[in-house]
Design a protein around this motif. Structure first.
Motif, mmCIF file in Angstrom:
data_model
loop_
_atom_site.group_PDB
_atom_site.id
_atom_site.type_symbol
_atom_site.label_atom_id
_atom_site.label_comp_id
_atom_site.label_asym_id
_atom_site.label_seq_id
_atom_site.Cartn_x
_atom_site.Cartn_y
_atom_site.Cartn_z
ATOM 1 N N ASP A 4 56.968 -11.683 -11.123
ATOM 2 C CA ASP A 4 58.212 -12.160 -11.699
ATOM 3 C C ASP A 4 58.227 -11.870 -13.197
ATOM 4 O OD1 ASP A 4 59.162 -13.227 -9.302
ATOM 5 O OD2 ASP A 4 58.131 -15.131 -9.628
ATOM 6 N N TYR A 5 59.406 -11.698 -13.708
ATOM 7 C CA TYR A 5 59.571 -11.535 -15.159
ATOM 8 C C TYR A 5 60.445 -12.679 -15.639
ATOM 9 C CZ TYR A 5 57.550 -6.926 -14.530
ATOM 10 O OH TYR A 5 56.681 -5.901 -14.224
ATOM 11 N N THR A 6 59.941 -13.440 -16.578
ATOM 12 C CA THR A 6 58.900 -13.146 -17.548
ATOM 13 C C THR A 6 57.544 -13.704 -17.066
ATOM 14 O OG1 THR A 6 60.537 -13.294 -19.301
ATOM 15 C CG2 THR A 6 58.243 -13.551 -19.973
ATOM 16 N N HIS A 7 56.452 -12.933 -17.319
ATOM 17 C CA HIS A 7 55.128 -13.439 -16.980
ATOM 18 C C HIS A 7 54.135 -13.079 -18.084
ATOM 19 C CE1 HIS A 7 54.710 -9.261 -15.300
ATOM 20 N NE2 HIS A 7 53.522 -9.376 -15.865
ATOM 21 N N PHE A 8 52.941 -13.669 -17.986
ATOM 22 C CA PHE A 8 51.846 -13.346 -18.896
ATOM 23 C C PHE A 8 50.672 -12.874 -18.053
ATOM 24 C CE2 PHE A 8 48.279 -13.971 -21.741
ATOM 25 C CZ PHE A 8 48.790 -13.548 -22.960
ATOM 26 N N VAL A 178 59.180 -3.924 -19.658
ATOM 27 C CA VAL A 178 58.223 -3.681 -20.736
ATOM 28 C C VAL A 178 57.297 -4.881 -20.863
ATOM 29 C CG1 VAL A 178 57.907 -3.330 -23.214
ATOM 30 C CG2 VAL A 178 59.781 -2.164 -22.008
ATOM 31 N N LEU A 179 55.998 -4.616 -20.809
ATOM 32 C CA LEU A 179 54.966 -5.628 -21.032
ATOM 33 C C LEU A 179 54.244 -5.255 -22.317
ATOM 34 C CD1 LEU A 179 52.462 -6.965 -18.354
ATOM 35 C CD2 LEU A 179 51.794 -6.616 -20.719
ATOM 36 N N LEU A 180 54.169 -6.170 -23.268
ATOM 37 C CA LEU A 180 53.541 -5.886 -24.550
ATOM 38 C C LEU A 180 52.129 -6.454 -24.573
ATOM 39 C CD1 LEU A 180 54.469 -4.458 -27.131
ATOM 40 C CD2 LEU A 180 54.902 -6.704 -28.119
ATOM 41 N N ASP A 199 59.689 -7.837 -21.723
ATOM 42 C CA ASP A 199 59.920 -8.693 -20.552
ATOM 43 C C ASP A 199 58.702 -9.528 -20.193
ATOM 44 O OD1 ASP A 199 62.613 -7.536 -19.675
ATOM 45 O OD2 ASP A 199 61.356 -5.744 -19.741
ATOM 46 N N ALA A 200 57.553 -9.167 -20.745
ATOM 47 C CA ALA A 200 56.297 -9.855 -20.423
ATOM 48 C C ALA A 200 55.295 -9.543 -21.524
ATOM 49 C CB ALA A 200 55.771 -9.397 -19.066
ATOM 50 N N ALA A 201 54.169 -10.230 -21.491
ATOM 51 C CA ALA A 201 53.093 -9.992 -22.454
ATOM 52 C C ALA A 201 51.770 -10.196 -21.745
ATOM 53 C CB ALA A 201 53.218 -10.920 -23.667
ATOM 54 N N GLY A 202 50.690 -9.810 -22.419
ATOM 55 C CA GLY A 202 49.391 -9.961 -21.788
ATOM 56 C C GLY A 202 48.263 -9.908 -22.787
ATOM 57 N N ALA A 203 47.099 -10.355 -22.359
ATOM 58 C CA ALA A 203 45.920 -10.369 -23.219
ATOM 59 C C ALA A 203 44.673 -10.443 -22.355
ATOM 60 C CB ALA A 203 45.968 -11.553 -24.187
ATOM 61 N N ALA A 219 49.930 -23.489 -24.500
ATOM 62 C CA ALA A 219 50.766 -23.013 -25.602
ATOM 63 C C ALA A 219 51.489 -21.726 -25.215
ATOM 64 C CB ALA A 219 49.919 -22.811 -26.847
ATOM 65 N N VAL A 220 50.771 -20.817 -24.551
ATOM 66 C CA VAL A 220 51.394 -19.574 -24.081
ATOM 67 C C VAL A 220 52.499 -19.881 -23.073
ATOM 68 C CG1 VAL A 220 50.992 -17.496 -22.714
ATOM 69 C CG2 VAL A 220 49.418 -18.103 -24.564
ATOM 70 N N ALA A 221 52.234 -20.816 -22.187
ATOM 71 C CA ALA A 221 53.232 -21.202 -21.189
ATOM 72 C C ALA A 221 54.502 -21.714 -21.867
ATOM 73 C CB ALA A 221 52.668 -22.269 -20.259
ATOM 74 N N ASP A 222 54.342 -22.491 -22.923
ATOM 75 C CA ASP A 222 55.508 -22.999 -23.645
ATOM 76 C C ASP A 222 56.314 -21.858 -24.249
ATOM 77 O OD1 ASP A 222 57.000 -25.339 -24.771
ATOM 78 O OD2 ASP A 222 56.382 -24.421 -26.661
ATOM 79 N N ALA A 223 55.611 -20.855 -24.794
ATOM 80 C CA ALA A 223 56.312 -19.692 -25.339
ATOM 81 C C ALA A 223 57.045 -18.924 -24.245
ATOM 82 C CB ALA A 223 55.322 -18.779 -26.056
ATOM 83 N N LEU A 224 56.441 -18.823 -23.073
ATOM 84 C CA LEU A 224 57.077 -18.118 -21.955
ATOM 85 C C LEU A 224 58.340 -18.821 -21.492
ATOM 86 C CD1 LEU A 224 54.041 -17.177 -19.686
ATOM 87 C CD2 LEU A 224 55.410 -15.593 -21.042
ATOM 88 N N THR A 225 58.252 -20.110 -21.329
ATOM 89 C CA THR A 225 59.384 -20.853 -20.757
ATOM 90 C C THR A 225 60.452 -21.151 -21.787
ATOM 91 O OG1 THR A 225 58.181 -22.939 -21.117
ATOM 92 C CG2 THR A 225 57.979 -21.895 -18.944
ATOM 93 N N SER A 226 60.115 -21.026 -23.075
ATOM 94 C CA SER A 226 61.109 -21.258 -24.128
ATOM 95 C C SER A 226 61.827 -19.986 -24.543
ATOM 96 C CB SER A 226 60.437 -21.868 -25.365
ATOM 97 O OG SER A 226 59.830 -23.097 -25.058
#
Length: 227
Positions: A4-8, A178-180, A199-203, A219-226
């Motif tokens: 799903d997008y948006t995801h991490f 796009v995943l950054l 549309d997404a990010a990763g680490a 914290a990452v989850a909050d950034a995703l859902t906000s």
């Protein structure tokens, strides 16, 4: 499950403590934060653990790599048939630490489509992204190898490059996401990635090196859902 997008996306790579039961424990921590926050996380485990995590968690599972091989004689390579049968939902293609030829990228994207797997093609420039878009991948993971594990996110070091990349994809193949990646360190970097149009990010290393992984994920989850 499909991505799903948006995801991490969290890549375990070969970090200590990511294999077998230890890797499952990490995945279950990620899963618990996702369930608690309604954020979507995906995991790229070490290849022998794809089936374990697919069966024991509800997380989308991404194979770290596959090899350009056909069924039959051969030894040691990883086939797309194997990762699909193990329960993978997607495949990383052309990762900077396991690069593929452009010919193989084209074949892998087509094979992913035939097996119902998300094709995530890693590229390091607008030009490389444009070349990969000709194969109609599901997602382009944009990162420069020099930024990996540096704590220097491209949205801060090269914001214009990110904007140009997102604009190019939107123009030439808006179906592709796009995943950054590359240097994503904290929730602020995730928010910046989404604000830039990704549309997404990763680490990988940022998660593995976090003193409190649950708090980092939250914290990452909050950034995703906000976003």
């Amino acid at each position: 499950m499909p991505l799903d997008y948006t995801h991490f996306l969290i890549n375990f790579k070969r970090y200590e403590g990511t294999a077998g039961d230890a890797g499952l424990d990490l995945a279950q921590t990620i899963e618990a934060v996702g369930s608690r926050t309604d954020a979507t996380f995906a995991v790229a485990p070490q290849t022998p653990d794809v089936r374990l995590l697919a069966e024991e968690t509800s997380l989308p599972i991404v194979a770290q790599a596959i090899d350009a091989v056909e069924p039959g004689r051969g030894n040691g390579e990883i086939s797309i048939q194997a990762v699909a049968a193990a329960g993978a939902d997607g495949v990383l293609i052309n990762h900077p630490e396991s690069p593929d030829t452009l010919t193989d990228v084209e074949a892998f994207v087509a094979e992913c489509a035939s097996f119902g797997l998300e094709s995530i093609v890693c590229v390091d420039s607008v030009e490389a992204g444009r070349a990969a878009l000709a194969f109609d991948p599901d997602c382009l993971l944009f990162e420069t190898p020099a930024d990996i594990a540096t704590g220097r996110a491209m949205t801060r070091s090269h914001p214009g490059r990110v904007e140009a990349f997102v604009a190019m994809v939107d123009l030439e193949n808006p179906r592709t996401r796009v995943l950054l990646g590359g240097g994503i360190t904290d929730a602020a970097d995730v928010a910046d990635a989404l604000d830039s149009g990704a549309d997404a990010a990763g680490a990988a290393s940022a998660f593995m090196n976090a003193d409190d992984r649950d708090a980092w994920l939250s914290a990452v989850a909050d950034a995703l859902t906000s976003g």
